[in-house]
Design a protein around this motif. Sequence first.
Motif, PDB file in Angstrom:
ATOM      1  N   GLY A  86      -5.572  10.096  -6.353  1.00 32.85           N
ATOM      2  CA  GLY A  86      -5.268  11.117  -5.358  1.00 32.85           C
ATOM      3  C   GLY A  86      -5.031  10.564  -3.966  1.00 32.85           C
ATOM      4  O   GLY A  86      -4.817  11.329  -3.026  1.00 32.85           O
ATOM      5  N   ALA A  87      -5.045   9.234  -3.829  1.00 32.28           N
ATOM      6  CA  ALA A  87      -4.793   8.596  -2.540  1.00 32.28           C
ATOM      7  C   ALA A  87      -3.374   8.040  -2.497  1.00 32.28           C
ATOM      8  O   ALA A  87      -2.626   8.123  -3.482  1.00 32.28           O
ATOM      9  N   VAL A  88      -2.996   7.467  -1.368  1.00 29.57           N
ATOM     10  CA  VAL A  88      -1.676   6.865  -1.210  1.00 29.57           C
ATOM     11  C   VAL A  88      -1.824   5.424  -0.728  1.00 29.57           C
ATOM     12  O   VAL A  88      -2.895   4.995  -0.290  1.00 29.57           O
ATOM     13  N   LYS A  89      -0.713   4.704  -0.793  1.00 31.59           N
ATOM     14  CA  LYS A  89      -0.715   3.271  -0.487  1.00 31.59           C
ATOM     15  C   LYS A  89      -1.037   2.967   0.970  1.00 31.59           C
ATOM     16  O   LYS A  89      -1.353   1.823   1.315  1.00 31.59           O
ATOM     17  N   GLU A  90      -0.944   3.954   1.836  1.00 40.11           N
ATOM     18  CA  GLU A  90      -1.277   3.743   3.242  1.00 40.11           C
ATOM     19  C   GLU A  90      -2.786   3.822   3.485  1.00 40.11           C
ATOM     20  O   GLU A  90      -3.244   3.654   4.620  1.00 40.11           O
ATOM     21  N   GLN A  91      -3.540   4.086   2.439  1.00 37.39           N
ATOM     22  CA  GLN A  91      -4.996   4.174   2.556  1.00 37.39           C
ATOM     23  C   GLN A  91      -5.634   2.917   1.956  1.00 37.39           C
ATOM     24  O   GLN A  91      -5.299   1.807   2.330  1.00 37.39           O
ATOM     25  N   SER A  92      -6.529   3.080   1.036  1.00 31.35           N
ATOM     26  CA  SER A  92      -7.358   1.973   0.555  1.00 31.35           C
ATOM     27  C   SER A  92      -6.565   0.845  -0.104  1.00 31.35           C
ATOM     28  O   SER A  92      -6.825  -0.341   0.154  1.00 31.35           O
ATOM     29  N   ARG A 253     -10.956   8.547   9.828  1.00 29.85           N
ATOM     30  CA  ARG A 253     -11.234   7.310   9.085  1.00 29.85           C
ATOM     31  C   ARG A 253     -10.209   7.048   7.990  1.00 29.85           C
ATOM     32  O   ARG A 253      -9.726   5.916   7.844  1.00 29.85           O
ATOM     33  N   GLY A 254      -9.860   8.072   7.198  1.00 33.23           N
ATOM     34  CA  GLY A 254      -8.976   7.816   6.072  1.00 33.23           C
ATOM     35  C   GLY A 254      -7.925   8.868   5.812  1.00 33.23           C
ATOM     36  O   GLY A 254      -7.174   8.767   4.836  1.00 33.23           O
ATOM     37  N   ASP A 323     -26.782  -1.360  -1.137  1.00 35.25           N
ATOM     38  CA  ASP A 323     -26.736  -0.314  -0.116  1.00 35.25           C
ATOM     39  C   ASP A 323     -25.329   0.207   0.126  1.00 35.25           C
ATOM     40  O   ASP A 323     -24.949   0.504   1.264  1.00 35.25           O
ATOM     41  N   ALA A 324     -24.533   0.322  -0.927  1.00 41.84           N
ATOM     42  CA  ALA A 324     -23.159   0.825  -0.799  1.00 41.84           C
ATOM     43  C   ALA A 324     -22.978   2.054  -1.671  1.00 41.84           C
ATOM     44  O   ALA A 324     -23.480   2.117  -2.801  1.00 41.84           O
ATOM     45  N   ARG A 332     -14.700  -0.154   3.869  1.00 39.83           N
ATOM     46  CA  ARG A 332     -15.716  -0.844   4.659  1.00 39.83           C
ATOM     47  C   ARG A 332     -15.587  -2.346   4.407  1.00 39.83           C
ATOM     48  O   ARG A 332     -16.157  -2.887   3.455  1.00 39.83           O
ATOM     49  N   LYS A 333     -14.835  -3.017   5.265  1.00 47.18           N
ATOM     50  CA  LYS A 333     -14.519  -4.425   5.027  1.00 47.18           C
ATOM     51  C   LYS A 333     -15.755  -5.314   4.998  1.00 47.18           C
ATOM     52  O   LYS A 333     -15.762  -6.365   4.358  1.00 47.18           O
TER      53      LYS A 333
END
Length: 350
Positions: A86-92, A253-254, A323-324, A332-333
């Motif tokens: 459901g996301a796009v290439k400009e995100q994660s 953020r996203g 803790d993730a 979160r790099k």
Amino acid sequence: MRITVFIAMSFLFIGQAYAQKKESPQNKKNMKTELEHYTFQLSDKVTRQKVSFKNRYGITLCGDLYLPKNPQTKLLPALAISGPFGAVKEQSSGLYANQMAERGYAALAFDPSYTGESGGEPRNIASSDINTEDFSASADFLGLQKNVDRNKIGIIGICGFGGFALNAVSIDKRIKAVATTSMYDIPRAASKGYYDKVTLEQRTKTLEEMSLQRWKDAEAGRPEYGNCPNPNTIKGDEPQFIRDYYDYYKTERGFHKRSINSNGAWTKTNGFSLMNMPILAYIKEISPRPILIIAGENAHSRYFSEDIYKAAAEPKELLIIPDAVHVDLYDRKEKIPFDKLDAFFKNNLK
């Protein structure tokens, strides 16, 4: 609360109602005129160019190809990257490609069929088969590039496209290694819910509703769309994973206009393929090629990664990030183990 959690999880994928109503997907005709927006900054060590290619079904996929500005070798190892669902290439996926290109890879982040800037009508539908094929098509594209070593192609699948990535690698023997982060088995989740708690009665009711929806769509000559998978506002008493998704997809953020999870909706019959066509039946056939599975310690989806790790054959590795939560591995790099991913692919793309 447990019933609310697993039903809410299912709704994220099959196009039904958990959040606010949205009658139709974003206007595809306006996509090309929008100002380009990425949820991360392009590295000054990397170039990015828009590319397109077709999958085996003739659907045109659109992607961004990230390349190191100063490559250390004439022929580069390559990675195809997609997700979350459901996301796009400009995100994660773009963020991952940007980071891996810094480390010397030709990295392709692409929009899956029927979503983002990729082709396919109607908009915003998913398919167990076609979304698996999208990864193989990306390998086709990468292997034809003059600066890519086609014998050194790997895949990274994020969230729901972790499951489709593994499914693709089980049959596509050209792929030498595969890694997943915050992996979901989308068909399993859509059909069985959170921790497989959906009953036969509940599944039957959902399928009956989708079956009747097909009459409405057939009469209208177009599909009806459900609700945006994530709400525009939250009260604070929602399941934690819903609040986490909101924090990524619905805030600065996203957020991205073309992302279904930010600003769109799946068709109301989206679950038809997902609920009837399981994936990962041949997970053991990835061996002897290696698998790296990465999940957050506190991720609601962690059990998907653990179950796949148990089912897969060696060589395999399960890496739990302390803790993730699930969405931490979207962007979160400081928590995403990019150096580990680099070492994994450098050791296995030979």
